[in-house]
Design an enzyme around this catalytic site. Structure first.
Site, PDB file in Angstrom:
ATOM      1  N   HIS A  16       0.838  -1.200   0.000  1.00 54.90           N
ATOM      2  CA  HIS A  16       0.000   0.000   0.000  1.00 54.90           C
ATOM      3  C   HIS A  16       0.876   1.254   0.000  1.00 54.90           C
ATOM      4  CE1 HIS A  16      -2.897   3.034   1.310  1.00 54.90           C
ATOM      5  NE2 HIS A  16      -3.838   2.215   0.887  1.00 54.90           N
ATOM      6  N   GLU A  33      -3.768   2.209  -7.171  1.00 54.32           N
ATOM      7  CA  GLU A  33      -4.132   3.339  -6.320  1.00 54.32           C
ATOM      8  C   GLU A  33      -3.269   4.536  -6.694  1.00 54.32           C
ATOM      9  OE1 GLU A  33      -3.370   2.499  -2.198  1.00 54.32           O
ATOM     10  OE2 GLU A  33      -1.291   2.007  -2.609  1.00 54.32           O
ATOM     11  N   GLY A  47      -7.274   9.728  -0.175  1.00 54.49           N
ATOM     12  CA  GLY A  47      -7.579  10.584   0.960  1.00 54.49           C
ATOM     13  C   GLY A  47      -7.597  12.063   0.640  1.00 54.49           C
TER      14      GLY A  47
END
EC number: 5.3.1.1
Length: 251
Positions: free
Chosen positions: A95, A167, A173
């Site tokens: 991630h 991503e 975010g």
């Protein structure tokens, strides 16, 4: 036919009681959903409690990271086998927040992926470019490098345990989302690279998720794209109603 996956990454949120309350709210919203694989990724400390809470339903359990050794003098780490023992079927590896804050590299990602597959886990393998890389027109270069390095040394059969999550770091975010077209272009490129590294057949069967400010309002447009097979959801996975709506995007 690639079965869609909707995965919720809780990041550093939800203690045990909050996690169990969330699951109790979520189950009625998704228990009749049979054509989407549902995965939630709580923090390590609540994995076992969440596993008990979802024991009789269609929700699968993921961890957010793992180590590449099964045991040893590695203070603070969690091994893939321990995740399996806690009830996990999946694990997120690579991630962008692990890469940004904790020194994760393509090499450590690769070692973790191999260890996770050996333990029998399905890997949610994250890749993506930063804003600076996108503005420098390096998106494809970055994605190719991350895929080549992350999947280095894997056998063709190992790819059955790999789900790729694209991503774009600039959309995590931030409230920014890649347009449906931008996401599709990246996903098609990822599938092309997998085909070049392995086989076209493997590329056609591997599932590629989009992760980057996915919300109930934008999930359907993303899921209508031919190379987008699901979503890795962050903030919107922390509320049962919004995550349930994303899971039920076809409704």
């Amino acid at each position: 036919m690639r079965t869609p996956i909707i995965a919720g990454n809780w990041k550093l949120f939800k203690k045990s009681s909050e996690a169990q309350d969330f699951v109790a709210e979520l189950i009625p919203l998704v228990q009749k959903t049979t054509d989407v694989e549902i995965v939630i990724a709580p923090v390590f400390t609540v994995l076992s409690a969440v596993k008990r809470a979802i024991a009789d339903c269609n929700i699968m359990l993921s961890a957010q990271d793992c180590f590449w050794e099964e045991e040893g003098a590695f203070t603070g780490e969690i091994s893939p086998g321990m995740l399996v023992d806690a009830g996990c079927s999946h694990v997120i590896i690579g991630h962008s927040e692990r890469r940004q804050y904790f020194g994760e590299t393509d090499e450590t990602v690769n070692r973790k992926i191999k260890a996770a597959i050996t333990a029998g886990l399905t890997v949610l393998f994250c890749i993506g470019e930063t804003l600076a890389e996108r503005e420098a027109d390096k998106t494809f270069e970055v994605l190719r490098t991350q895929i080549e390095n992350g999947l280095a040394g894997l056998a063709r059969g190992d790819l059955a345990k790999i789900v790729i999550a694209y991503e774009p770091v600039w959309a995590i975010g931030t409230g920014k989302t890649a347009t449906d077209e931008q996401a599709q272009i990246a996903h098609a490129f990822i599938r092309k690279v997998v085909g070049e590294l392995f086989t076209v057949q493997i590329a056609e069967t591997i599932r590629i998720l989009y992760g980057g400010s996915v919300k109930p309002e934008n999930v359907r447009g993303l899921m209508n794209q031919p190379d987008i097979d699901g979503a890795l959801v962050g903030g919107a996975s922390l509320k049962a109603d919004s995550f349930g709506a994303i899971v039920n995007y076809k409704a």
